[in-house]
Design a protein around this motif. Structure first.
Motif, PDB file in Angstrom:
ATOM      1  N   PRO B  17      -3.697  10.077  -8.587  1.00 19.54           N
ATOM      2  CA  PRO B  17      -3.063   8.900  -7.980  1.00 19.54           C
ATOM      3  C   PRO B  17      -3.616   8.586  -6.592  1.00 19.54           C
ATOM      4  N   LEU B  18      -3.798   7.301  -6.347  1.00 20.68           N
ATOM      5  CA  LEU B  18      -4.216   6.851  -5.022  1.00 20.68           C
ATOM      6  C   LEU B  18      -3.019   6.920  -4.081  1.00 20.68           C
ATOM      7  N   VAL B  43      -6.331   7.547   0.606  1.00 20.52           N
ATOM      8  CA  VAL B  43      -6.933   6.468   1.384  1.00 20.52           C
ATOM      9  C   VAL B  43      -6.110   6.325   2.659  1.00 20.52           C
ATOM     10  N   ASP B  53      -1.993  -5.075   1.144  1.00 21.48           N
ATOM     11  CA  ASP B  53      -2.897  -5.004  -0.013  1.00 21.48           C
ATOM     12  C   ASP B  53      -3.135  -3.556  -0.436  1.00 21.48           C
ATOM     13  N   MET B  54      -3.389  -2.695   0.527  1.00 27.82           N
ATOM     14  CA  MET B  54      -3.683  -1.311   0.186  1.00 27.82           C
ATOM     15  C   MET B  54      -2.471  -0.641  -0.445  1.00 27.82           C
ATOM     16  N   LEU B  57      -2.207  -1.397  -4.038  1.00 22.13           N
ATOM     17  CA  LEU B  57      -3.173  -0.677  -4.884  1.00 22.13           C
ATOM     18  C   LEU B  57      -2.754   0.774  -5.124  1.00 22.13           C
TER      19      LEU B  57
END
Lengths: 268, 268, 268
Positions: B17-18, B43, B53-54, B57
């Motif tokens: 998973p991000l 990230v 936005d990040m 995601l």
């Protein structure tokens, strides 16, 4: 130097002084890990709204301009003034002060508004603070004649009424009148980033536990150098990756016996 | 706790998973390396223009106020709201919240604007969030009575309608009603900076793969503690430099067998 | 490629070029340590007031947008223009450029105002710069067909009149006309944060000592990959904690013989 110098490390470990660091973005993690390994309690805090409070809680404040900007310089001055009001000692590390005009201007601004107990820098940085020119190459470099080094350090100490810890191949510690030379350390320190910055924070831990700041600075510099020598011995042929790890281990394991047998301190 | 708890780590590794971290400047590298070692995808992104936005995601967002300022708090709130809108779980780490008034004010601001799934902190930080005084010494410290700890954690969980992971010598996990204690971990964790912060990010990876967030938190905390025990065993007499490295190795190598044989979880 | 490629590393060590990095907050320490291990001289400086001066002192400037914001982008443009005026080569690392609209906008802004000598990125990032869509997952990821990779890299090189170093399982180096493939490296690099970012800074050190920037980029990428292979061999079953340390050691110890025997470079 009397034998008290190697009694300070146990006091650091026993008292675990809180050291408030406003430092550069490169060395934050290594600085915190080094202070923890040594036995001190690191904290980093930068916001103008809280640095006065944090400095009051701390037993030493370390200001390091390695990646300064106006915002962080403002925070340093707020923290430094708060520390001054509370009698908390302040360490100043003028990283790369000779390399740009902005750094020199900001360093002088900080020193004009904050009373610092110890300035820790290499020869080029200390020379820069007293207006001697001398190219700073990266953040290290500039070797000068030994005699000049003592004179430069002592002039800086008198000008800013502080202890100066000028580190390099040999380390010069001076309050402007009394001078010591420490001949511990190892060239491998120059292959790991932030070893000078961490030393400045380590000096924060030492001045936190000892009111004689010249003694504290000598002891901190010598203890650090001995740890580096022992770590280099264990590193052997491995390289700077392992040295970095072994150095942290050594800060954790350093004994009074190591210090008394390996410390090389002389009064000049 | 049923045996599912040690099935979550393989799911983390499988799903990678991000995890979007807005964290402090001290622990960024260690956090990213720890998440990579575990098998998750880290990230870091901070700019107000892109954090929404990040967060969209990502499969978890971790907010850590260790070196907060107004700008980063604004980014945290934007990221947190974006995560809330998308159903992405948010982890909150109130580093040092008891130490300055500014931290407490900002922590409460974040918690009033963002719905968080898990709060991870030490006893002093969790106590601070519910208005109990208690000096925070550095970012760790403050040990309290065991009974008080559960009550403090549960009160915090109910007040903010979240899971609380209160870590220390023993770890308390609670949703305010159901409580677990995890007795894994090792004191060497306190000698490496950012181990608490990394745990918060690891909890992000676990809640990303398991909708039962209490189960995810228990599993994440226990898995982390087992890794620390195994790393400490290999560290032996070496010190915190080696422990840090061996701990990353262990996060990478941790097996279900390690977890099932060493995990010490009890329902309270 | 003639044998000159493995003569560049000794030149880096001999000349110790100062590399000015404006990079993300995650990788600062690893980048500085990697450059030191290699034999270069790292400096980080971010303040708008000083970056033009620092860029002038440097022999390469590296711009990395991993944790960009408007302030740091402004500093990058000032530093980049200063470098351009002085003939100092600029390396650009468009970290995660495909993941948010803001990153792409800022990357294009930088590239429109600063002439860069080398762009170093993964396939997704290079594709993103030329408007090809493709999800960036975290900061790595996106594997494409081999033929497409060369075409994508070459298009990017021609569009921005630069060398492109597109790294991944195989590395593609191109000036838009002449293409090389390097097949060194190791998957363990993906388990340590900042290995791509450090490579960009390493390319700074290589272009600093060699005017043929395509040769410099090929040499830097291959040298880096060989170091990774040797470090992975020593890591064995240990894990990414040890790999990180062994990789720094290896950058320090890498010999011309290692390069000539292990380098796998082909002209396409």
């Amino acid at each position: 130097m009397n034998q008290d110098w190697y009694k300070l490390l146990p006091r650091v470990r026993n008292e675990q002084p809180l050291v408030h660091n406003i430092t550069n973005v490169v060395v934050t993690s290594f600085t915190a890990n080094g202070l923890l390994a040594l036995g001190a309690s690191p904290v980093m805090a930068y916001a103008r709204e809280e640095v006065a409070d944090m400095a009051r809680l701390a037993r030493a404040v370390v200001l390091n301009i390695g990646t300064l900007d106006h915002t962080v310089v403002d925070a340093m001055i707020i923290a430094g003034k708060s520390a001054n009001q509370q009698g908390v000692p302040v360490i100043f590390d003028p990283v790369g002060v000779g390399s740009t005009a902005f750094r020199l201007e900001m360093a002088r601004k900080i020193l004009s508004e904050v009373k610092v107990s110890v300035i820790r820098g290499n020869a080029g940085e200390i020379a820069g603070l007293i207006g001697k020119t001398g190219m700073t190459r990266g953040v290290d470099a500039l070797e000068q004649e030994a005699g000049n080094l003592v004179e430069t350090a002592a002039t800086c100490a008198r000008q800013y009424r502080t202890i100066v810890a000028m580190t390099g191949k040999e380390d010069i510690l001076t309050d402007g009148v009394t001078h010591y030379m420490v001949q511990n350390g190892h060239p491998m320190l120059t292959k790991v980033t932030g070893t000078g910055c961490l030393l400045s924070s380590v000096l924060g831990a030492f001045v936190a536990v000892e009111e004689n700041h010249l003694l504290a600075a000598v002891s901190g510099v010598a203890s650090y150098g001995v740890a580096a020598e022992l770590a280099a011995r264990k590193t052997g042929e491995k390289g700077p990756g392992h040295f970095q790890i072994l150095f942290l281990d050594q800060l954790y394991r350093l004994s009074e016996e190591d210090l008394s047998s390996l410390g090389r301190i002389q009064k000049l």
